[in-house]
Design a protein around this motif. Structure first.
Motif, short mmCIF file in Angstrom:
data_model
loop_
_atom_site.label_atom_id
_atom_site.label_comp_id
_atom_site.label_asym_id
_atom_site.label_seq_id
_atom_site.Cartn_x
_atom_site.Cartn_y
_atom_site.Cartn_z
N THR A 100 -21.43 45.98 19.34
CA THR A 100 -22.71 45.40 19.76
C THR A 100 -22.62 45.04 21.23
OG1 THR A 100 -22.01 43.17 19.11
CG2 THR A 100 -23.24 44.45 17.48
N TYR A 101 -23.77 44.95 21.88
CA TYR A 101 -23.79 44.60 23.30
C TYR A 101 -25.00 43.73 23.60
CZ TYR A 101 -27.30 48.29 23.76
OH TYR A 101 -28.43 49.04 23.61
N ARG A 102 -24.92 43.01 24.73
CA ARG A 102 -26.05 42.22 25.23
C ARG A 102 -25.92 42.12 26.74
NH1 ARG A 102 -24.36 36.34 24.88
NH2 ARG A 102 -22.24 36.48 24.13
N ARG A 103 -26.96 41.61 27.37
CA ARG A 103 -27.08 41.56 28.83
C ARG A 103 -27.02 42.97 29.43
NH1 ARG A 103 -23.28 36.56 30.82
NH2 ARG A 103 -24.17 35.01 29.48
N GLY A 104 -27.68 43.90 28.77
CA GLY A 104 -27.69 45.28 29.21
C GLY A 104 -28.79 45.56 30.22
N ALA A 105 -29.05 46.84 30.43
CA ALA A 105 -30.09 47.29 31.35
C ALA A 105 -31.45 46.77 30.87
CB ALA A 105 -30.09 48.81 31.43
N PRO A 106 -32.43 46.62 31.78
CA PRO A 106 -33.74 46.06 31.40
C PRO A 106 -34.43 46.79 30.24
CG PRO A 106 -33.56 46.17 33.77
CD PRO A 106 -32.35 46.86 33.22
N ASP A 107 -34.24 48.09 30.12
CA ASP A 107 -34.89 48.81 29.03
C ASP A 107 -34.14 48.69 27.70
OD1 ASP A 107 -32.83 50.31 30.16
OD2 ASP A 107 -33.71 52.21 29.50
N ARG A 108 -32.84 48.33 27.74
CA ARG A 108 -32.03 48.13 26.53
C ARG A 108 -31.15 46.91 26.73
NH1 ARG A 108 -29.17 53.66 25.00
NH2 ARG A 108 -28.65 52.48 23.14
N THR A 109 -31.71 45.72 26.60
CA THR A 109 -30.95 44.50 26.91
C THR A 109 -29.91 44.16 25.84
OG1 THR A 109 -32.65 43.15 25.89
CG2 THR A 109 -32.79 43.48 28.28
N ALA A 110 -30.14 44.53 24.60
CA ALA A 110 -29.20 44.22 23.52
C ALA A 110 -29.34 45.28 22.44
CB ALA A 110 -29.48 42.85 22.95
N GLY A 111 -28.27 45.43 21.66
CA GLY A 111 -28.31 46.39 20.57
C GLY A 111 -26.93 46.67 20.02
N SER A 112 -26.85 47.73 19.25
CA SER A 112 -25.57 48.13 18.67
C SER A 112 -25.37 49.62 18.92
CB SER A 112 -25.52 47.82 17.18
OG SER A 112 -26.54 48.54 16.52
N LEU A 113 -24.11 50.04 18.87
CA LEU A 113 -23.77 51.45 19.09
C LEU A 113 -23.18 52.02 17.82
CD1 LEU A 113 -22.01 51.26 22.59
CD2 LEU A 113 -24.33 52.02 22.09
N ASN A 114 -23.49 53.26 17.55
CA ASN A 114 -22.92 54.02 16.45
C ASN A 114 -22.10 55.15 17.04
OD1 ASN A 114 -24.24 52.53 14.38
ND2 ASN A 114 -26.13 53.59 14.92
N PRO A 115 -21.24 55.78 16.25
CA PRO A 115 -20.45 56.90 16.79
C PRO A 115 -21.35 57.95 17.44
CG PRO A 115 -19.66 56.28 14.63
CD PRO A 115 -20.90 55.49 14.87
N PRO A 120 -26.31 52.80 28.98
CA PRO A 120 -26.09 52.54 30.40
C PRO A 120 -25.48 51.15 30.57
CG PRO A 120 -28.43 52.41 29.88
CD PRO A 120 -27.73 52.85 28.64
N ILE A 121 -24.48 51.03 31.45
CA ILE A 121 -23.84 49.73 31.65
C ILE A 121 -24.28 49.12 32.97
CG2 ILE A 121 -21.86 50.22 30.19
CD1 ILE A 121 -20.25 50.84 32.69
N VAL A 122 -24.32 47.81 32.99
CA VAL A 122 -24.66 47.06 34.19
C VAL A 122 -23.59 46.00 34.40
CG1 VAL A 122 -27.14 47.45 34.01
CG2 VAL A 122 -26.14 45.46 32.91
N GLU A 123 -23.52 45.48 35.59
CA GLU A 123 -22.54 44.46 35.95
C GLU A 123 -22.67 43.23 35.05
OE1 GLU A 123 -19.34 43.16 38.23
OE2 GLU A 123 -20.34 45.08 38.39
N GLY A 124 -21.55 42.82 34.43
CA GLY A 124 -21.54 41.63 33.60
C GLY A 124 -22.01 41.83 32.18
N MET A 125 -22.16 43.05 31.74
CA MET A 125 -22.62 43.35 30.38
C MET A 125 -21.55 42.90 29.39
SD MET A 125 -24.12 47.00 29.29
CE MET A 125 -24.95 47.28 27.76
N LEU A 126 -21.98 42.37 28.24
CA LEU A 126 -21.06 41.86 27.23
C LEU A 126 -21.03 42.77 26.01
CD1 LEU A 126 -22.15 38.12 27.34
CD2 LEU A 126 -20.26 39.19 28.55
N PHE A 127 -19.83 43.14 25.58
CA PHE A 127 -19.63 43.98 24.40
C PHE A 127 -18.76 43.25 23.40
CE2 PHE A 127 -20.64 47.22 27.51
CZ PHE A 127 -21.37 48.16 26.79
N ASN A 128 -19.02 43.47 22.11
CA ASN A 128 -18.15 43.01 21.03
C ASN A 128 -17.86 44.21 20.15
OD1 ASN A 128 -17.88 40.21 21.56
ND2 ASN A 128 -19.98 39.93 20.83
N ALA A 129 -16.58 44.50 19.94
CA ALA A 129 -16.17 45.61 19.10
C ALA A 129 -15.27 45.07 17.99
CB ALA A 129 -15.42 46.66 19.91
N ASN A 130 -15.55 45.47 16.76
CA ASN A 130 -14.78 45.01 15.60
C ASN A 130 -14.39 46.18 14.73
OD1 ASN A 130 -15.06 42.13 16.08
ND2 ASN A 130 -17.22 42.44 15.57
N ALA A 131 -13.23 46.08 14.12
CA ALA A 131 -12.76 47.09 13.18
C ALA A 131 -12.34 46.41 11.90
CB ALA A 131 -11.60 47.87 13.77
#
Length: 135
Positions: A100-115, A120-131
């Motif tokens: 999951t991520y937050r503080r992203g680009a203005p068009d995609r400020t937060a969300g989750s990623l699938n395989p 797009p990344i911006v300065e200071g973007m926050l990611f959380n990855a769990n397994a």
């Protein structure tokens, strides 16, 4: 005029008591209370909670699971994020991955990623990855 409090007991005459001094009166609700708490860390957590380091201008800093990473590109894939964040020991089987991520680009400020996803990344973007692993 001084305020007073009226007390009356059953079957007796009422008694007037002086009001409490100003120092004992409750504070008005308009004054917000400020509580300062000292940062508490678990053993070894200081590294995960470190301040953002300074890096070269051609790199973008992202925070992944509390650790700062310098990225060269302006896009990140699910696989790159998982590769940076998760280490699987021999004998363990990964059953699920989530990013999951937050503080992203203005068009995609937060969300989750699938395989296979790219973000797009911006300065200071926050990611959380769990397994989730089976050992």
């Amino acid at each position: 005029m001084k305020e007073s409090i009226m007390i009356q007991h059953a079957g007796t005459a009422s008694t007037r008591l002086p009001s409490p001094p100003a120092a004992v009166r409750p504070v008005a609700a308009s004054e917000p209370a400020t509580i300062r708490r000292r940062a508490l860390y678990l053993v070894g957590e200081e590294d995960r909670s470190a301040a953002k380091p300074a890096v070269a201008a051609e790199r973008t800093m992202i925070c992944l699971n509390g650790k700062w990473h310098a990225m060269r590109a302006d896009m990140a894939t699910f696989e790159q994020i998982v590769g940076l964040a998760i280490t699987v020991n021999p004998g363990q089987t990964v059953t699920s991955l989530s990013v999951t991520y937050r503080r992203g680009a203005p068009d995609r400020t937060a969300g989750s990623l699938n395989p296979g996803d790219v973000v797009p990344i911006v300065e200071g973007m926050l990611f959380n990855a769990n397994a989730t692993v089976l050992s």
